[in-house]
Design a protein around this motif. Structure first.
Motif, short mmCIF file in Angstrom:
data_model
loop_
_atom_site.label_atom_id
_atom_site.label_comp_id
_atom_site.label_asym_id
_atom_site.label_seq_id
_atom_site.Cartn_x
_atom_site.Cartn_y
_atom_site.Cartn_z
N CYS A 69 0.84 -1.18 0.01
CA CYS A 69 0.05 -0.14 -0.04
C CYS A 69 0.76 1.26 0.05
CB CYS A 69 -1.02 0.06 0.95
SG CYS A 69 -2.26 -1.34 0.92
N TYR A 70 1.94 1.43 0.86
CA TYR A 70 2.87 2.55 0.90
C TYR A 70 3.57 2.60 -0.73
CZ TYR A 70 2.79 4.11 5.60
OH TYR A 70 2.30 4.87 6.69
N ALA A 71 3.91 1.61 -1.25
CA ALA A 71 4.54 1.70 -2.53
C ALA A 71 3.37 2.15 -3.52
CB ALA A 71 5.02 0.00 -2.88
N ASN A 72 1.98 1.91 -3.13
CA ASN A 72 1.22 2.50 -4.22
C ASN A 72 0.48 3.82 -3.87
OD1 ASN A 72 0.61 0.40 -6.71
ND2 ASN A 72 1.26 -0.82 -4.73
N GLY A 73 0.99 4.35 -2.71
CA GLY A 73 0.56 5.62 -2.29
C GLY A 73 -0.73 5.56 -1.57
N ILE A 74 -0.74 4.61 -0.58
CA ILE A 74 -1.90 4.46 0.26
C ILE A 74 -1.49 4.26 1.60
CG2 ILE A 74 -4.07 2.99 0.91
CD1 ILE A 74 -3.95 1.85 -1.82
N PHE A 75 -1.39 5.36 2.44
CA PHE A 75 -0.75 5.34 3.76
C PHE A 75 -1.73 5.32 5.10
CE2 PHE A 75 1.05 8.27 0.45
CZ PHE A 75 2.30 7.35 0.04
N SER A 76 -2.88 5.91 4.55
CA SER A 76 -3.93 6.00 6.02
C SER A 76 -4.52 4.39 6.31
CB SER A 76 -4.97 6.95 5.78
OG SER A 76 -6.03 6.73 6.49
N ALA A 417 5.58 10.22 -7.34
CA ALA A 417 4.90 9.05 -7.61
C ALA A 417 4.43 8.13 -6.62
CB ALA A 417 6.24 8.03 -8.28
N MET A 418 4.95 8.19 -5.33
CA MET A 418 4.33 7.33 -4.32
C MET A 418 3.38 8.35 -3.33
SD MET A 418 7.71 5.24 -2.89
CE MET A 418 7.06 4.74 -1.38
N GLY A 419 3.41 9.51 -3.53
CA GLY A 419 2.69 10.31 -2.95
C GLY A 419 2.99 10.63 -1.65
N PHE A 420 4.06 10.34 -1.00
CA PHE A 420 4.20 10.64 0.18
C PHE A 420 4.88 12.28 0.86
CE2 PHE A 420 6.77 10.32 4.38
CZ PHE A 420 5.74 9.58 5.03
N ARG A 421 4.07 12.89 1.31
CA ARG A 421 4.46 14.20 1.59
C ARG A 421 4.32 14.81 3.14
NH1 ARG A 421 5.18 17.53 -2.98
NH2 ARG A 421 4.52 16.30 -4.93
N GLN A 422 3.72 13.65 3.84
CA GLN A 422 3.37 14.03 5.33
C GLN A 422 3.57 12.83 6.05
OE1 GLN A 422 -0.10 16.39 6.01
NE2 GLN A 422 0.33 16.50 8.22
N PHE A 423 4.19 12.87 7.22
CA PHE A 423 4.05 11.71 8.26
C PHE A 423 2.69 11.59 8.96
CE2 PHE A 423 8.60 12.54 8.01
CZ PHE A 423 9.29 11.52 7.81
#
Length: 454
Positions: A69-76, A417-423
């Protein structure tokens, strides 16, 4: 001629359940993640070993779920739970099981050590596959927003004032509640207000205690340096003039601030146009010899990179060996850091730009008269002059040119690409674990890509 359309009949049920493997492409990332994660030892995970309660989700499946999920931009955790219903690959990964968001969040929070171990194991796997050979590495850092608002910052002086005022308010409200009890009035609103003020008071007391602990730790760390300066001053002639060393202070300065939501996050500014944000400084060490894998990572609370050179190099797992060369931009310029690295890594070929690359680019396209262009500060330190001369040689320029095209794309993939911009987590320890998970997910993406190209 009549149009022909596919028959979309949503009312006819399937006679037999389909095999989800037929719906997931054979070259999908999910297969690679499942196979790699299954190799990890179970002992590193936090599990209920008593055998009581409901059946647990397999740790390997939960870790594979987070990585995919993290590799595909799903973090929550809520979005991950939703993906177990909507995403075919995620549904296949979990074998049609659907852990709730509380279970996902708890697993991520309680298995930070297992995630860190998985990061090392994947790098060792890359070395076994002949995809990683540690040689030249590139270093850089990026500010990533914390899960905290900057308007939640409070100075030590203001926290003390609020603490005193809140204590008075609580005492006054308690007196009013006691008076309401004796007069048989309805005191329902008073307990709620007392509870709210007591929670605020606890926050202020905790903020003051953390600031005082930081100041005490800082004074203890600087005490040895202060004593060395005093001893050196006493050895010199008493008639010589010089500024007397300042003794470290064990109490916080009035303007020293702390964030009430995330005490470890700091106000950082990347550029004048972006302004200040409540952020962490995420560091990454990237293999510059072709694989572009992240071989070392850590999180710092320092806004700049001046003191990050040695800790970044030490973040590389010992099992991978030591790099032969390191490339870093002008943010890492620090003479003391150069000396420390030379002592701890005597065989390391260090290349650090001592002047801003942006400044060079601006002057290249600046058509103003030479007397109107602001010239860079002249370098007079011998160590920095030697580094500047090293980068001016043809070999030095060729080697340093690899820095921008190796480490910069890594941050671009993570943020774009992954969309990770905030912890999502709070506190330095948990944020470090989440950054490890992000780097682990990136490495899986990169390894899968390298295997596809091989």
């Amino acid at each position: 001629m009549a149009h022909r359309f596919q028959n979309i009949d949503r009312n006819t049920p399937l006679l037999l359940p389909p095999d989800l493997r037929d719906w997931v492409a054979q070259d999908d990332l999910v297969h690679f993640i499942i196979g790699a994660v299954e190799r990890l030892p179970l002992s590193t995970f936090a599990v209920n070993r008593k055998g009581c309660g409901d059946a647990q989700y397999p740790p390997h499946a939960m870790l594979a779920l987070l990585i995919y999920c993290y590799a595909n931009g799903i973090f929550s955790s809520r979005r991950i739970e939703r993906a177990t219903h909507r995403d075919v690959a995620v549904r296949y990964l979990m074998a049609n099981h659907h852990p709730d968001h509380d279970s996902i969040c708890a697993f991520r929070r309680h298995n930070l050590e297992a995630i860190a171990r998985a990061f090392v194991d994947v790098l060792e796997l890359a070395r076994e596959l002949k995809l990683l050979k540690l040689g030249t590495v590139s270093l850089d850092g990026v500010h990533i927003k914390a899960s905290a608002a900057k308007d939640q910052n409070v100075t030590y002086e203001r926290a003390q004032q609020l603490r005193t005022q809140l204590r008075l308010d609580v005492d006054q409200l308690l007196a009013q509640a006691q008076q309401a009890d004796t007069q048989e009035e309805d005191p329902q609103k008073l307990p709620q207000e007392i509870d709210r003020r007591e929670k605020l008071l606890a926050k202020m007391e905790e903020a003051c205690a953390q600031l005082e602990a930081r100041a005490q730790a800082r004074a203890t760390q600087e005490k040895a340096e202060y004593e060395a300066k005093v001893a050196a001053r006493e050895k010199r002639d008493s008639s010589c003039k010089g500024r007397k060393p300042v003794e470290p202070c064990s109490t916080p300065a009035p303007e020293e601030r702390i964030n009430l939501t995330d005490a470890d996050a700091q106000l950082m500014r990347k550029s004048k146009s972006e302004g200040y944000t409540q952020s962490y400084n995420a560091q990454a060490v990237v293999d510059a010899d072709g694989s572009q894998l992240i071989v070392g990572q850590r999180v710092s609370t320092s806004p700049g990179d001046q003191v990050e050179l040695k800790p970044d190099l030490e973040s590389i797992p010992a099992t991978l060996g030591q790099p032969t060369a390191a490339l870093a931009d002008c943010g890492y310029v620090n003479r003391a850091a150069f000396e420390d690295v030379a002592q701890s890594h005597p065989n390391l070929d260090l290349h650090v730009s001592v002047q801003s690359e942006d400044a060079h680019a601006e002057r290249r396209y600046d058509y103003r008269p030479p007397d109107k262009i602001k010239q860079p500060k002249k370098i007079i330190d011998p160590a920095l002059m030697a580094m500047a001369q090293k980068l001016k040689t043809p070999e030095g320029r060729k080697k340093y040119r690899r820095r921008a095209c190796t480490v910069e794309p890594v941050f671009g993939i993570i943020k774009a690409a992954m969309g990770f911009r905030q912890f999502l987590l709070r506190g330095l320890r948990k944020v470090t674990g989440e950054w490890t998970l992000v780097c682990l997910a990136y490495n899986f993406r990169r390894l899968h890509r390298l295997q596809t190209l091989a």
